[in-house]
Design an enzyme around this catalytic site. Structure first.
Site, short mmCIF file in Angstrom:
data_model
loop_
_atom_site.label_atom_id
_atom_site.label_comp_id
_atom_site.label_asym_id
_atom_site.label_seq_id
_atom_site.Cartn_x
_atom_site.Cartn_y
_atom_site.Cartn_z
N ASP A 125 0.91 -1.15 0.00
CA ASP A 125 0.00 0.00 0.00
C ASP A 125 0.94 1.20 0.00
O ASP A 125 1.55 1.51 1.03
CB ASP A 125 -0.89 0.02 1.25
CG ASP A 125 -1.89 1.17 1.21
OD1 ASP A 125 -1.53 2.25 0.67
OD2 ASP A 125 -3.01 1.02 1.71
N HIS A 126 1.06 1.85 -1.14
CA HIS A 126 2.15 2.83 -1.26
C HIS A 126 1.98 4.02 -0.32
O HIS A 126 2.94 4.72 -0.04
CB HIS A 126 2.35 3.27 -2.71
CG HIS A 126 1.26 4.13 -3.25
ND1 HIS A 126 0.13 3.62 -3.80
CD2 HIS A 126 1.14 5.47 -3.31
CE1 HIS A 126 -0.65 4.60 -4.17
NE2 HIS A 126 -0.07 5.74 -3.89
N HIS A 161 -6.04 2.61 1.60
CA HIS A 161 -5.19 3.75 1.99
C HIS A 161 -5.70 4.49 3.22
O HIS A 161 -4.95 4.74 4.17
CB HIS A 161 -5.11 4.77 0.84
CG HIS A 161 -4.65 4.18 -0.46
ND1 HIS A 161 -3.57 3.33 -0.56
CD2 HIS A 161 -5.10 4.33 -1.73
CE1 HIS A 161 -3.39 2.99 -1.82
NE2 HIS A 161 -4.31 3.58 -2.55
#
Ligand code: NAP
Length: 484
Positions: free
Chosen positions: A177-178, A240
């Protein structure tokens, strides 16, 4: 201030989907920067894998073009670029076929870390995992990196976890999950757990409420068909935004280690209350200066998928009882920004002659643009004229604090890939975390589907539907301005 760069050990990284958009825009430019910064050793090998024909030199040329297209010209050094391209090769593989795997196996070195990045559609995760093992390409030390979306609901996420578990141990699986790779997000943990200043105040006694906003100016054109099946809740909130909420709400872990941190995040997700229908606002953007309406972008006039969602929710535990978390995210809003705002309560009694609610401390954590943190404090307005109060920011923007080195802060993707090579799973989601997030998300979605809820229209360039403003107004609060 000089940032310390600690080189990682040599590695072999296979990028399935090496010719795709994510690889070209994020993964390959990120790896180039890690080489240029001296973190990635020249002995590392990068292997692109996809169905398209062509050999090593054709793939190298496509990588050169991608770097030229997606990196600023002054960030590319010809000597480093040539060295980078030398490290790259290509294998033609169809994830669903059996050709090419033997060639890939012959390229993998046994004495270095082996990483396999699944930068392909989720439907290919399982076939790739299976073949990596079947053809003896990946061993029990290998690591796999899995892109989002990780499932579309609890059932599909469980099935995906189960199928990956057939071939890889949980310690080998890196669900990316950047958002978790962003400098500010890690700084949130540093600020909370590295200082005495905030933690004693970090609870419902002192914090009035929390806002998390992820606003985009773009619409969904180009990926309308995909997006219309997903919507903002699945696309942004389930992953996110919930991850950000976890980092704010979690208890201090006993140490900064993967399972200690992820155990605490999991407890937060499990403590989330179901969301009441009145606490959710969904919207779709209308036609405007940015382009067609959402319905035109997805080509379905009857679509009920949301391009905007705002909600009020609570974390049911001792620390947060009674403190609302307000979340919102949407497309075609007035600015592109991601911000977490921790809004503290008013002082219990004002000795100054000012109405209550006028001055409250806000810790604002900006993820983009201009990553940084700002703490709003109330001071006396300078000069004569009595005791007049103003709010001023104590600013910690990374660009200013780090000077020239700020431009060298690694992008989220490159930082996370280096973590994979180092074998550090702290900033990656564990299987049970993902499932818990879906277990909370599914009934919320099922609720509005059962009610036949129709999203409210909102203007392009606005802050979303008016109902979203009411979500806070009725609690005597207001959203922070969406601005870049
Ligand atoms: P993309 O541009 O469509 O690229 C897909 C890649 O997969 C191509 O390299 C394609 O090459 C390869 N591929 C397709 N079928 C294959 C097969 N049967 N065997 C082997 N390779 C195959 O997709 P993307 O945007 O890069 O996204 C990749 C993944 O990252 C997706 O899961 C996406 O949800 C996720 N993601 C992307 C972004 C982004 O910004 N793009 C952001 C977050 C997450 P060939 O056609 O030559 O095989």
């Amino acid at each position: 201030m000089v940032a310390r760069i600690i080189p990682v050990d040599p590695f072999d990284l296979v990028i399935f989907g090496g010719t795709g958009d994510l690889a070209r825009r994020k993964i390959l430019p990120g790896l180039y920067r890690r080489l240029a910064d001296g973190q990635m050793p020249p002995e590392a090998r990068l292997i692109g894998a996809a169905r398209s024909g062509g050999g090593d030199s054709e793939f190298r040329e496509s990588v050169r073009k991608a770097l030229e297209e997606f990196m600023p010209a002054d960030a590319l050094d010809q000597k480093v670029l040539e060295q980078f391209l030398e490290m790259i090769s290509y294998v033609q593989i169809d994830a669903k076929g059996d050709k090419g795997w033997a060639k890939l196996r012959s390229k993998m070195r046994e004495d270095v870390v082996n990483v396999f990045y699944f930068s392909v559609a989720p439907s290919l995760f399982e076939p790739i995992a299976e073949r990596l093992k079947q053809h003896g390409v990946a061993d029990d030390e290998a690591r796999i990196v899995v892109e989002k979306p990780f499932g579309q609901d609890l059932e599909t996420a469980r099935a995906l976890n189960a199928s990956l578990a057939l071939h890889f141990d949980e310690t080998q699986i890196y669900r990316i999950d950047h958002y978790l790779g962003k400098e500010t997000v890690q700084n949130l943990m540093a600020v909370r757990f590295g200082n005495m200043l905030f933690e004693p105040l970090w609870n419902s006694q002192y914090i009035d409420h929390i806002q998390i906003t992820v606003a985009e100016t773009v619409g969904v054109s180009g990926r309308g068909e995909y997006y219309d099946r997903i919507g903002a809740m699945r696309d942004m909130v389930q992953n996110h935004i919930l991850q950000l909420l976890c980092l704010i709400a979690m208890e201090p872990p006993s140490r900064y280690s993967p399972d200690a941190v992820r155990d605490e995040k999991l407890k937060v997700i499990r403590a989330l209350d179901p969301v009441e229908p009145d606490d959710i606002v969904r919207g779709q953007y209308g036609e405007g200066p940015g382009g067609p309406s959402y319905l035109d972008d997805v080509g379905d006039p009857r679509s009920r998928t949301e391009s905007f969602i705002a909600m009020r929710l609570e974390v049911s535990n001792w620390r947060w009882a009674g403190t609302p978390f307000y979340l919102r995210t949407g497309k075609r809003l007035k600015a592109r920004t991601s911000e977490i705002a921790i809004v503290f309560k008013d002082a219990p009694h004002s000795i100054f002659d000012v109405p209550r609610g006028r001055h409250s401390n806000v810790l604002s954590i900006r993820l983009q643009p201009n990553e940084g943190m700002q703490l709003g404090v109330t001071i006396k307005e300078p000069g004569p004229g009595g005791m007049r109060l103003i709010d001023v920011p104590l600013d910690m923007s990374f660009a200013e604090a780090l000077g020239e080195r700020a431009s060298e802060i690694p992008d989220a993707y490159e930082r996370l890939i280096m973590d994979v090579v180092r074998g550090n799973q702290t900033l990656f989601m564990r299987g049970d975390e993902v499932e818990a997030a879906w277990a909370w998300t599914d009934p919320v979605i099922a609720g509005w589907e059962a009610r036949g809820h129709i999203p409210s229209p909102y203007d392009q360039g606005s802050s979303g539907p008016d109902d979203a403003l009411m979500l806070l107004h009725r609690d005597g609060r207001r959203w922070r301005e969406i601005r870049s």
